[in-house]
Design a protein around this motif. Sequence first.
Motif, mmCIF file in Angstrom:
data_model
loop_
_atom_site.group_PDB
_atom_site.id
_atom_site.type_symbol
_atom_site.label_atom_id
_atom_site.label_comp_id
_atom_site.label_asym_id
_atom_site.label_seq_id
_atom_site.Cartn_x
_atom_site.Cartn_y
_atom_site.Cartn_z
ATOM 1 N N ALA A 102 42.328 31.704 35.806
ATOM 2 C CA ALA A 102 41.381 30.647 36.161
ATOM 3 C C ALA A 102 40.530 30.304 34.951
ATOM 4 C CB ALA A 102 40.490 31.092 37.322
ATOM 5 N N ALA A 138 36.933 28.075 34.084
ATOM 6 C CA ALA A 138 35.773 27.464 34.729
ATOM 7 C C ALA A 138 35.804 25.952 34.570
ATOM 8 C CB ALA A 138 34.482 28.029 34.154
ATOM 9 N N ALA A 198 39.163 33.836 33.566
ATOM 10 C CA ALA A 198 39.305 34.988 34.458
ATOM 11 C C ALA A 198 40.779 35.229 34.723
ATOM 12 C CB ALA A 198 38.555 34.756 35.771
ATOM 13 N N VAL A 227 37.022 39.113 33.140
ATOM 14 C CA VAL A 227 36.333 37.872 32.793
ATOM 15 C C VAL A 227 36.069 37.843 31.298
ATOM 16 C CG1 VAL A 227 34.215 36.521 33.084
ATOM 17 C CG2 VAL A 227 35.276 37.639 35.072
ATOM 18 N N LEU A 267 42.668 33.754 41.865
ATOM 19 C CA LEU A 267 41.310 33.532 41.373
ATOM 20 C C LEU A 267 41.089 32.035 41.244
ATOM 21 C CD1 LEU A 267 41.077 36.179 38.497
ATOM 22 C CD2 LEU A 267 39.870 36.279 40.695
ATOM 23 N N PHE A 313 37.689 29.118 40.287
ATOM 24 C CA PHE A 313 36.290 28.716 40.154
ATOM 25 C C PHE A 313 36.040 27.507 41.052
ATOM 26 C CE2 PHE A 313 36.788 30.994 36.129
ATOM 27 C CZ PHE A 313 35.586 31.695 36.037
ATOM 28 N N ARG A 326 30.813 29.603 40.964
ATOM 29 C CA ARG A 326 31.253 30.576 41.962
ATOM 30 C C ARG A 326 32.722 30.888 41.726
ATOM 31 N NH1 ARG A 326 29.790 29.982 48.219
ATOM 32 N NH2 ARG A 326 27.883 30.907 47.336
ATOM 33 N N LEU A 327 33.030 32.177 41.627
ATOM 34 C CA LEU A 327 34.400 32.634 41.406
ATOM 35 C C LEU A 327 34.923 33.254 42.697
ATOM 36 C CD1 LEU A 327 36.797 33.228 39.507
ATOM 37 C CD2 LEU A 327 35.639 35.376 38.887
ATOM 38 N N TRP A 328 36.046 32.746 43.164
ATOM 39 C CA TRP A 328 36.700 33.274 44.359
ATOM 40 C C TRP A 328 37.846 34.192 43.953
ATOM 41 C CZ3 TRP A 328 35.584 32.813 49.529
ATOM 42 C CH2 TRP A 328 34.573 31.909 49.872
ATOM 43 N N LEU A 345 29.649 35.757 38.035
ATOM 44 C CA LEU A 345 30.830 36.114 37.237
ATOM 45 C C LEU A 345 31.318 37.537 37.510
ATOM 46 C CD1 LEU A 345 30.026 34.470 33.769
ATOM 47 C CD2 LEU A 345 31.352 33.569 35.685
ATOM 48 N N TRP A 361 29.738 40.993 44.320
ATOM 49 C CA TRP A 361 30.704 40.257 45.150
ATOM 50 C C TRP A 361 30.218 40.225 46.595
ATOM 51 C CZ3 TRP A 361 34.851 37.703 43.156
ATOM 52 C CH2 TRP A 361 35.241 38.041 41.862
#
Length: 967
Positions: free
Chosen positions: A875, A877, A885, A895, A918, A920, A929-931, A945, A949
């Motif tokens: 991922a 951003a 990531a 990260v 993953l 953003f 926000r990172l999933w 980051l 969590w």
Amino acid sequence: MPPSDRTAPRTPASPDLSDAAIAQRLAARRAFILGEAVASVVPGDPSQGSKFDIAACLHTGRNLDAALARLARLDGGPPSGDMFWVYPTVSVMMAGPQHLDPASRDRIAELWRTYWPSRGDTENHWVLSYASLYLAAQAMPDAGPDQWFNGRSSAENRAEARDYLNHWINVMTSQGQGEYDSPNYIEEYAVGLAMLAGWADEPAFRDRAKRALDYIFYDYAVETLDGLYGGAHSRVYPRHIMAPARTAAAALGWLLFGLGDYEPSERQVTRHQLREELPERGAKLLALTGYTPPPILERIARARTTPYVELERKRTRWRMRHAGPDSFVVGDRRTVPVYKTTYVDPDFILGSSQGGLLQPIQQQTWGLIWRTPDAINRCPSFFGCQPYASAIEGSMYFPVDPDVVTDLVTRSKSDYDSPDKLPGGSPYDQVVQSGTALIALQDIPADALFQHITLFFSRDLEHTIEDPSGWIFAQGGPAYIAVRPFVSGEWRPNDWTGFLAGGAGGILVSGDFDEWGTGHRCFVSEAPRNGYVVQIAAARDFASYSDFQDAVRTRSLEFSVDPTPTATFTALDGTRIEARYGDTPRINGTPVDFAGWPLFASPFGDSAVGSRCLTLRHADETHVLDFTDVPWGHSTQPTVGSWPLAATSTATAPTPGEPTLYAAATMTGNQRNTATPSDAGLFQRLPSGEWINTGPRILGVASLAIHPTQPAIRLIASADGIVRSADGGRTWRKTTGWEVVDVRAIVFDAANPDLVYAATMWGPLRSTDCGQTWTTTQRGLDRLYCQTVVTDRTHPGRVLLGMEHGLYVSTDAALTWHAADFPDATVTHVVQSPAEPTHLLAATLKRGAWRSTDGGTTWSAVDPTTAESHLYAAAIAPHDPNLLATGGWETGVRVSTDGGLTWTDRSAGLPNRRIFVLAFDPQRTGAGRLWASTFEQGSWFSDDLGETWQNGGLPGGYGADYIFGPA
């Protein structure tokens, strides 16, 4: 009368084999089966009876009120079972439609509208699914797209089903069956074809299905002994190879040919405690459809006065990865030939394949069965195997990531990775057979899970002797057995870990283990290089058991296990067999002619590879099964019949809202195998944080693509193909045919959204009409497996495709491909920076993460910590091309904030370190926000980051993608 009060018809030991006598006996057995089925539906008790029993009531016009009450109970809740739901339902629809009440008809039609039954992931699943779809569409000819689960009309569904079935028949009769000679899964093929042969309303297609059924039953008839299926097998469970009379093949052999004894269904219900799993379900459906095999088949099945050899060529199931140098292509699918030798004696059958991985998970490379009275309660079986379990095997045949495939396999085949497993093939096992003798050689590398070989000695074997010469002798009824292991071993119970006796695997794997699985023992030899020789003989050919032993001891045998397993053996018939691991074996000095191996060759039948024609012979009689009537290609348009339709339901279009998050869930923790989805599908996250299922609930949803300027147009990539919506997800329509499967990624071309690209495990696809139709696009590719595709936003027509062996690029909108300057590694994910399109990040298996800053022309490795890891997620951003990531199996989340120069582990707080997705959130600025999707532990998100969590829901999910778009 109750089933226990009925007596199954018996066939005389020397029956009249005239056409009339054969037909008369078959009619009596068919009537008995249908009577058993009707009696299984109990008036006043709607909990009794299967859909096959209900169909028998409808077919005979008996016990109708009880049958309809039972049907209402069975169809009263949400359906399940997928391909194992469709064919029982179709049997009810077709067996006696005049007896169905309007409420039952409407409910069945409604279920076909609302329930999306997976077509599964194996050849037999597809035959069942498409035969059932064809007949259901025939029964509901006027049903339009809005009255079918897949958004296609009855005419379209019927045409697709016919296309696939004709294609499958063509492949089977020219290149061999992929799930070959299974003593249990023969039932699924028989059921699908019998339904078509009995109920299809197109005469030519019905006749072709009947010929294909004759073809499969010749394959069985020529290798059966009193109903037991001899030879090497695919798709077997422990019970089937240890107790060969307790199989679907034996039940079908009794119905069709009067072979062996029939086991009454009352006893089966008591033993199995699950009516839907009974072996005689196939016998019931064949009885319902009225299938009548040509009399020559029974005459062949009973012709056991003179020994003969049957040669057959089969093929493996389609290989999507790790195809190997011996693979060849049929259409655009890869497979490997399987060479079978079967020696059929009046008293025993010894059969083998050449060894190797010829069938995923469930394989019997070679085996011996012998004639015995009361076979249902006996275990006339002797065989050997080299236990093997590996993610390589699973990912060779299944569209599942290698890190999870073994776990998913063992959920339904729990003995797969047990050291005392008995079914299974091994790449380190090679076998050659000539007549009644065979040699097996093993060369097992140090990193293999199991370092031993197993020889299974049934409890029915008598007079077992460990001779000082190294030979082990035993007697199986009328068969004498000699086996010479090359390395000493020890005797163990066949279930020495207690795995099966403890009930592992449930009814399919270990059900009623105390009846068929106890009292046996295995000779286990633990050595990385090993081998053995097997010699079988008929007891009638020797004056005594001692004479047989003397004859074997005098045979010339030379063997060595170092540095390469090698053996030369002169069999009892004087044949000299030479084998060296890795080399082509020799018979009497001549290399085995695998290239010239026939599809079938025996005194009773011949067929050449590619011929699509099988000629059967018995005495002066011939019978030809010719399948050249339908060329490779598409079938004709369907005819129509009649079926009353339920009222069409309507739904309101969704109200547009704020941008939302979607998650594609390939499968969940509730799922027990790779073929049948439970809670898989596309999920939407509501503002409240709740996840709801949206879109069709189909197998293996991998991604969602939303049109960049017309968001009402959406495309789902799934294991079942590509599904399209033009109204924001209110309704969906499948836009690919049977040939498209295992779609892993899909993307609109930003420069021209009419162009859409999809990555499948069988090659890339291309659409020029916004996903309404699709074509394959393979020019320049030597392998087809791919699972990620990206379009270059700054260069119209430029597409990047992640393959099994690196990264490929197209500059002409996916018409042609060429290899990029990228490592030879499986590319699992590629992502382009939303802020700076020249920046890309790629994840690979065992080659780590790679970054490009020139649009993918050149690449450099980043994060040496993951250089040997299995990475699945990458991922970038949305507002910062240097914020990266990655995630993978046991690597957690890593990260980088400086473009990949340095990396930090940000997995603390996650339930596990097994990361598949993953993403953003593009709506969040700053750190964003990172999933993260964890394996079966749901979705999690971080607003710092990964420093901390929070649980984002979807517990148990095995995610495939996150997609941000309009509601």
